[in-house]
Enzyme design. Sequence first.
Site, short mmCIF file in Angstrom:
data_model
loop_
_atom_site.label_atom_id
_atom_site.label_comp_id
_atom_site.label_asym_id
_atom_site.label_seq_id
_atom_site.Cartn_x
_atom_site.Cartn_y
_atom_site.Cartn_z
N HIS A 134 -3.37 4.54 3.43
CA HIS A 134 -3.46 3.81 4.69
C HIS A 134 -3.90 4.71 5.86
CE1 HIS A 134 -0.46 0.63 3.01
NE2 HIS A 134 -1.61 0.63 2.38
N PHE A 158 3.38 3.58 -2.16
CA PHE A 158 2.80 4.86 -1.74
C PHE A 158 1.78 4.74 -0.61
CE2 PHE A 158 3.24 4.83 -6.51
CZ PHE A 158 4.56 5.21 -6.50
N CYS A 159 1.99 3.84 0.32
CA CYS A 159 1.07 3.69 1.47
C CYS A 159 -0.38 3.54 1.02
CB CYS A 159 1.18 4.88 2.43
SG CYS A 159 2.75 4.96 3.26
N ALA A 160 -0.56 2.89 -0.11
CA ALA A 160 -1.92 2.61 -0.59
C ALA A 160 -1.86 1.24 -1.28
CB ALA A 160 -2.38 3.70 -1.55
#
Length: 475
Positions: free
Chosen positions: A143, A392-394
């Site tokens: 992100h 995982f911020c993805a």
Amino acid sequence: MSARPAAPAASAALSAASADPAPGATDGPLPVLGRDVLVPLVTGGEVTYAALDYAASAPALQRVWDDVAAYAPYYGSVHRGAGYLSQLSTDLFENSRAAVARFLGCRDEDQVVFTRSTTDSLNLLASALPHGTRVFVFETEHHASLLPWQQRAGVDVTYLGAPRAPEQAVEALERALAAREPYGPALVCVTGASNVTGELWPVRELAAAAHARGARIVLDAAQLVPHHPVDIGALDVDWVAFSGHKLYAPFGSGVLAGRADWLRDAEPYLAGGGASRTVSRRADGGVDVDWHTTAARHEAGSPNVIGVHAIASACKALTEAGFDALVAREQRLLARLREGLARVPEVKVLSLFGEDAPRVGVISFVVEGWNSSHFAAALSAEYGIGVRDGLFCAHPLVRTLLGGEPEPPGECGAPDAAPGEPSLNAIRVSFGAGTPDEHIDRFADAVQQLVRDGARWSYRTEDGRCVPDRGTTVA
Ligand code: PMP
């Protein structure tokens, strides 16, 4: 470091502290803080903590800590004070900039700007894009590299779908660039190594494709710099962004290094002291500002000299330990880890580019029939192993890899998904230069045991986290 030397001599003493040869260049781990920390097991007793979440934040190298401690008594304000310690701190700050430039193989005209983190670095670059810039970014990015661009007025973002091979990534970029010609300024943003799969992206080829069509490229090197040499000139990328806390220097600093022109022409990222050369009152009562054109333009406010010193120290330590040796060791541990996971048929390793794609020491996986948060909680509570679970911020990437719509994990302890249905989130294990072989072996054994025998404790959800149920006895 005990006597109060003259400024140049003190600077020399500080550099000498950093110049102690880093232990390493052997097949053993580099010494890191926390290597002997004992953590309690819910099942009784204590065990040394196995930190296997390097991709989130790596422990500080002992060497970095020692360098920071050696400087601490000399700590002073940067760029402002007339005093001895201010001058020394300013020297240290600027020498750190030079050390990072050397570490990244910066070109003469490049600037190294110190920031708070990779996220900060990429937001800084986004704020410096010329009006009308077209940005090209894969939806698989973290992100931090996916989101800053669309926040900017006058910037047009093209999101590229998830490629299933490195060549597909290059072809997709070439097609997207060609389809949107003609354009003025353009920027491609790509990660060097995925924080989810650990897979290496074809950075050099993407840079060539971008440059062939007149676009520039920024490399999100957050997960690459701790594992691989990154040479900005050799990769021919325009900017590199990374964070100290993933590079064994967890003191709140980051780097944006690369081409000076867009940064020099942009409004300062933060307005304030340090970024301005002169400020004068106008006759009409307003204020005129002459901003610096160097990196200082984007470094307003008192800088984090400790964090910057720590990054420079980590750069030197890794260089001296030798990336060839570090990469060879990491790949040996990776092979060992993969062998361990391969022994458990219920484990499914996530991959965009295929099983054998080259990757750094980062692996995400799901375990059939297990809620990932439950699994990660049991690894911690019953084995003293710290991994990460989640998305995982993805989110778009994990959504692609899991083949379904990830949602916030449900009640832990409940099966993650019915057999045959996609999992909702994943488990990530990641390691690096400080990881001993024993941690990898303990992890592989723990995965095997958990899948074979189940958890020995019961768990409940508290504030969205899976935690051991304190009142429960061992099954
Ligand atoms: N990019 C990647 C590939 C990352 O893994 C991370 C951190 N997980 C970031 C960017 C953001 O780094 P930071 O949180 O230090 O800003």
